[in-house]
Design a protein around this motif. Sequence first.
Motif, PDB file in Angstrom:
ATOM      1  N   ALA B  15      -3.931 -26.835  11.588  1.00 38.21           N
ATOM      2  CA  ALA B  15      -3.939 -27.942  12.557  1.00 38.21           C
ATOM      3  C   ALA B  15      -5.367 -28.200  13.041  1.00 38.21           C
ATOM      4  CB  ALA B  15      -3.032 -27.615  13.741  1.00 38.21           C
ATOM      5  N   ALA B  16      -6.123 -27.123  13.262  1.00 44.14           N
ATOM      6  CA  ALA B  16      -7.521 -27.278  13.696  1.00 44.14           C
ATOM      7  C   ALA B  16      -8.345 -27.944  12.598  1.00 44.14           C
ATOM      8  CB  ALA B  16      -8.109 -25.919  14.060  1.00 44.14           C
ATOM      9  N   VAL B  17      -8.121 -27.522  11.351  1.00 43.10           N
ATOM     10  CA  VAL B  17      -8.828 -28.126  10.215  1.00 43.10           C
ATOM     11  C   VAL B  17      -8.549 -29.625  10.191  1.00 43.10           C
ATOM     12  CG1 VAL B  17      -8.839 -28.281   7.690  1.00 43.10           C
ATOM     13  CG2 VAL B  17      -8.927 -26.033   8.808  1.00 43.10           C
ATOM     14  N   ARG B  18      -7.275 -29.974  10.347  1.00 44.69           N
ATOM     15  CA  ARG B  18      -6.891 -31.391  10.269  1.00 44.69           C
ATOM     16  C   ARG B  18      -7.396 -32.186  11.468  1.00 44.69           C
ATOM     17  NH1 ARG B  18      -1.708 -32.261   6.659  1.00 44.69           N
ATOM     18  NH2 ARG B  18      -2.097 -30.563   5.200  1.00 44.69           N
ATOM     19  N   ALA B  19      -7.673 -31.484  12.552  1.00 46.69           N
ATOM     20  CA  ALA B  19      -8.238 -32.151  13.734  1.00 46.69           C
ATOM     21  C   ALA B  19      -9.742 -32.396  13.565  1.00 46.69           C
ATOM     22  CB  ALA B  19      -7.973 -31.318  14.975  1.00 46.69           C
ATOM     23  N   GLY B  20     -10.292 -32.008  12.431  1.00 52.37           N
ATOM     24  CA  GLY B  20     -11.711 -32.258  12.185  1.00 52.37           C
ATOM     25  C   GLY B  20     -12.612 -31.100  12.558  1.00 52.37           C
ATOM     26  N   LEU B  21     -12.046 -29.898  12.578  1.00 51.37           N
ATOM     27  CA  LEU B  21     -12.848 -28.702  12.886  1.00 51.37           C
ATOM     28  C   LEU B  21     -14.073 -28.649  11.963  1.00 51.37           C
ATOM     29  CD1 LEU B  21     -12.959 -26.010  14.502  1.00 51.37           C
ATOM     30  CD2 LEU B  21     -11.744 -24.947  12.598  1.00 51.37           C
ATOM     31  N   ASN B  22     -15.238 -28.563  12.564  1.00 50.87           N
ATOM     32  CA  ASN B  22     -16.489 -28.569  11.805  1.00 50.87           C
ATOM     33  C   ASN B  22     -16.945 -27.141  11.490  1.00 50.87           C
ATOM     34  OD1 ASN B  22     -19.367 -28.634  11.258  1.00 50.87           O
ATOM     35  ND2 ASN B  22     -19.318 -30.772  11.885  1.00 50.87           N
ATOM     36  N   ALA B  67     -21.420 -25.634  19.585  1.00 51.86           N
ATOM     37  CA  ALA B  67     -20.872 -26.674  20.459  1.00 51.86           C
ATOM     38  C   ALA B  67     -21.985 -27.507  21.096  1.00 51.86           C
ATOM     39  CB  ALA B  67     -20.001 -26.047  21.551  1.00 51.86           C
ATOM     40  N   CYS B  68     -23.153 -26.889  21.281  1.00 46.49           N
ATOM     41  CA  CYS B  68     -24.293 -27.609  21.869  1.00 46.49           C
ATOM     42  C   CYS B  68     -24.733 -28.789  21.001  1.00 46.49           C
ATOM     43  CB  CYS B  68     -25.498 -26.666  22.047  1.00 46.49           C
ATOM     44  SG  CYS B  68     -25.273 -25.443  23.328  1.00 46.49           S
ATOM     45  N   THR B  69     -24.451 -28.736  19.710  1.00 45.08           N
ATOM     46  CA  THR B  69     -24.938 -29.771  18.793  1.00 45.08           C
ATOM     47  C   THR B  69     -24.012 -30.976  18.719  1.00 45.08           C
ATOM     48  OG1 THR B  69     -23.737 -28.958  16.853  1.00 45.08           O
ATOM     49  CG2 THR B  69     -25.858 -27.921  17.327  1.00 45.08           C
ATOM     50  N   GLY B  70     -22.815 -30.880  19.294  1.00 49.56           N
ATOM     51  CA  GLY B  70     -21.844 -31.971  19.196  1.00 49.56           C
ATOM     52  C   GLY B  70     -20.803 -31.744  18.115  1.00 49.56           C
ATOM     53  N   ALA B  71     -20.850 -30.588  17.456  1.00 44.86           N
ATOM     54  CA  ALA B  71     -19.879 -30.287  16.403  1.00 44.86           C
ATOM     55  C   ALA B  71     -18.545 -29.860  17.017  1.00 44.86           C
ATOM     56  CB  ALA B  71     -20.420 -29.179  15.500  1.00 44.86           C
ATOM     57  N   ARG B  72     -17.445 -30.151  16.290  1.00 47.30           N
ATOM     58  CA  ARG B  72     -16.126 -29.664  16.707  1.00 47.30           C
ATOM     59  C   ARG B  72     -15.992 -28.203  16.299  1.00 47.30           C
ATOM     60  NH1 ARG B  72     -11.024 -33.874  16.741  1.00 47.30           N
ATOM     61  NH2 ARG B  72     -11.863 -34.733  18.635  1.00 47.30           N
ATOM     62  N   LEU B 181       2.788 -31.036   9.568  1.00 44.54           N
ATOM     63  CA  LEU B 181       1.357 -31.067   9.875  1.00 44.54           C
ATOM     64  C   LEU B 181       0.886 -32.501  10.077  1.00 44.54           C
ATOM     65  CD1 LEU B 181       0.239 -28.367   7.324  1.00 44.54           C
ATOM     66  CD2 LEU B 181      -0.146 -28.236   9.799  1.00 44.54           C
ATOM     67  N   PRO B 182      -0.094 -32.678  10.964  1.00 44.31           N
ATOM     68  CA  PRO B 182      -0.613 -34.038  11.193  1.00 44.31           C
ATOM     69  C   PRO B 182      -1.585 -34.454  10.097  1.00 44.31           C
ATOM     70  CG  PRO B 182      -1.769 -32.459  12.562  1.00 44.31           C
ATOM     71  CD  PRO B 182      -0.758 -31.679  11.792  1.00 44.31           C
ATOM     72  N   GLU B 183      -2.062 -35.689  10.191  1.00 41.67           N
ATOM     73  CA  GLU B 183      -2.942 -36.183   9.131  1.00 41.67           C
ATOM     74  C   GLU B 183      -4.339 -35.551   9.215  1.00 41.67           C
ATOM     75  OE1 GLU B 183      -4.948 -40.250   9.666  1.00 41.67           O
ATOM     76  OE2 GLU B 183      -3.164 -40.381  10.925  1.00 41.67           O
ATOM     77  N   MET B 184      -4.997 -35.544   8.088  1.00 41.46           N
ATOM     78  CA  MET B 184      -6.289 -34.875   7.950  1.00 41.46           C
ATOM     79  C   MET B 184      -7.432 -35.766   8.439  1.00 41.46           C
ATOM     80  SD  MET B 184      -7.597 -32.118   6.750  1.00 41.46           S
ATOM     81  CE  MET B 184      -8.860 -31.365   5.784  1.00 41.46           C
ATOM     82  N   LYS B 185      -8.290 -35.180   9.271  1.00 39.88           N
ATOM     83  CA  LYS B 185      -9.519 -35.880   9.682  1.00 39.88           C
ATOM     84  C   LYS B 185     -10.712 -35.199   9.031  1.00 39.88           C
ATOM     85  CE  LYS B 185      -7.806 -36.912  14.336  1.00 39.88           C
ATOM     86  NZ  LYS B 185      -7.951 -36.542  15.752  1.00 39.88           N
ATOM     87  N   PRO B 186     -11.785 -35.940   8.779  1.00 41.66           N
ATOM     88  CA  PRO B 186     -12.991 -35.289   8.256  1.00 41.66           C
ATOM     89  C   PRO B 186     -13.636 -34.416   9.340  1.00 41.66           C
ATOM     90  CG  PRO B 186     -13.415 -37.605   8.728  1.00 41.66           C
ATOM     91  CD  PRO B 186     -11.945 -37.384   8.969  1.00 41.66           C
ATOM     92  N   ALA B 187     -14.520 -33.526   8.935  1.00 43.77           N
ATOM     93  CA  ALA B 187     -15.222 -32.670   9.904  1.00 43.77           C
ATOM     94  C   ALA B 187     -15.941 -33.543  10.922  1.00 43.77           C
ATOM     95  CB  ALA B 187     -16.228 -31.785   9.189  1.00 43.77           C
ATOM     96  N   ILE B 188     -15.771 -33.207  12.183  1.00 41.45           N
ATOM     97  CA  ILE B 188     -16.325 -34.078  13.225  1.00 41.45           C
ATOM     98  C   ILE B 188     -17.617 -33.513  13.803  1.00 41.45           C
ATOM     99  CG2 ILE B 188     -15.902 -35.009  15.542  1.00 41.45           C
ATOM    100  CD1 ILE B 188     -12.997 -35.520  14.600  1.00 41.45           C
TER     101      ILE B 188
END
Lengths: 259, 370, 77
Positions: B15-22, B67-72, B181-188
């Motif tokens: 789920a975290a991966v699909r949420a765009g986990l970077n 997290a300081c860089t803006g990455a998920r 599972l929800p839909e896949m987002k790219p790494a954010i």
Amino acid sequence: MENVTMEEQLVYDRPESMASVQTHYCPGCTHGVAHRLVAEVIDEMGIKDNMIGVASVGCSVFAYNYFDFDFVQAPHGRAPAMATGVKRVLPHRFVMTYQGDGDLASIGMGEIVAAAARGENITVIFLNNANYGMTGGQMAPTTLPGQKTSSSPSGRDIEVAGFPIRTAEMLATLDGAGYVVRRSLHDPKNIRMAKKSVRLAFETQKHGLGFSLVELLSTCPTNWGLTPIQALKWVEDAMIPYYPIGDYKVNPALKELKI
Amino acid sequence: MAKELMKGNVAIAEAAVRAGLNAYFGYPITPQTELLEYLSSRMPELGRTFLQAESELGAVNMVYGAACTGARVMSSSSSPGTSLMMEGISYIAGTELPVVIVDVMRGGPGLGNIAPAQADYNQIVHGGGHGDYHPIVLAPANIQEAIDLTYGAFDLAEKYRSLVVILADGSLGQMMEPAELPEMKPAIMRTPDWATYGSEGRKKRILSSIYLDPPEQEKTNFRLEHRWQEIKANEVQYKEYFLEDADYAVVGFGTSGRIALSAVRAARAKGIKIGLFRPVSLAPYPEKELFELSKRLKGLLVVEMNAGQMLEDVLNITRRQIPVEFYGRMGGILPMPEEIEAEIDLLVNEPTAANGHPRDRWLARFGKKN
Amino acid sequence: MPPQGRIEVRDNYCKGCEICVAACPQGVLALAPERLNIKGYHPVELIEQGCTGCGICAIVCPEAAIIVYREVKSRSQ
């Protein structure tokens, strides 16, 4: 016809990567020299806008105010872990930690060893001034045998407090280390050598050659109870014999570099 | 999308991966390890960052830096490891960074054991790290809910520049259930106006949790408190079961809430008008909703897998206006539905006065039984 | 003739530590005895002729407070 006239040329000016603020360091403290060398190297390499610094806890806690590029502030000792997080998501940026000996060689020894062993592609500027400066000069892992500090008032007793840590030598044993050296900031010749090493450390990162660290022997006139000039002499007479200047790990590719 | 049979830890990870986990940084600890193991192959496969840290201390500070860089970013652990992360958690809160942490709780204190528990309630919901801060805490009771909460946790974290903790327990981490599972987002990788990713084209930025000047620190404290008021107003989540006509209710979160539902169903079959109130957001706690509910009840039973940590909050919220009883199991033991049913019977048939402390009565009963 | 140089000191950075005074090969630096900067330090200054613009003072300065100039020959047609 040729005219020969005399013209004034600028030999040295404050580096752009240093912020236009006065530091909080005590008069004569060589933290300022280390800051300047880092800033000069960053100017020369033209990487100011690509830098992310990681400040530590100790006298260098405010390093983020003194450099003119992005900075984050780590918990005590954790700068290498924080730098790892930054570098892993921004692999094309330059990431530097700036740490003192209490931060790096005591509370943060786990993080620095792990980062070096992973070959984390970050540059560590490590100031060794043989005591905890910020909290008023207590014994540090780098305090010399017999050295008096506010928490070893009769001098460091190795029977009780054990022995100082030679950080550069220790980290150089790790395969992930690309460049690990010790330099000193006590005279012009050594400062020049130190600057070259800071450059090589950043070149190590630029070329993806792994972990780089420059240990800089530094003064703490206030807590040592010496004048700035006496403190420089103490580095030369007392510290260098225990902490020899030297190249402990240099990736062979660095020797080929033309800078 | 079709339902798949998934283990809780793996479902949270995906789920975290699909949420765009970077980027994920973690350290192995039972009963959370499958989450890390799954991501060790899944993240590189997608060209994203996975790193096994040298310790939870290392992991939380890597997450802090990233997290300081803006990455998920996310980390996960289980109780003793979460304790070790408390330093970084406080710094992340003080620096106001969006970070998601999953805590798959196990028995404690100390090394405890690797069986499911809920004894991190206090350390997560009421702090644990130093200073005044409030993480958003979400407690799933089944795998679908774990997926949905994890998927939404990152948006929530970024919306409020806040820490979000998914507070699960060992049984949820280890169990398998069908879920979607929800839909896949790219790494954010975001570039919000506070992030430090290199200062090209703008002024330098500093991210720090240090405010040496006390008034500046207090200003920050007030900012965090005001933000928390906003979160309290907007982000409360809870589930209600059979409460429309209820005279009594069980209050339980996560796995204990789920088990209590079986006991509530059994009690309903016997004719007892009882329902279940299950807070999903433990912070912000559904305070208003529970208080309103309590006003029309004859009694409440709090069930937890600890010695009554949430109980204190329930007592505060219901202002001791109605009888409250407590039933807890500890040490990695799950409360069985029959045990909870017996406690419901006790609540209905032998009501006690609202004075005295429910924990004392529970201890007295528990002492008799053992 | 040795090269001619001069320095400028950014007074407000100087903390009067005297490291440059000790390091100057020409011995032409000293703290200004009667001037104080914003932080209450006596800043360093050039006290006599003889600066060669070698830059050693700037190399040892912990505050990056010193700007160094040197005269060089310039040929023009």
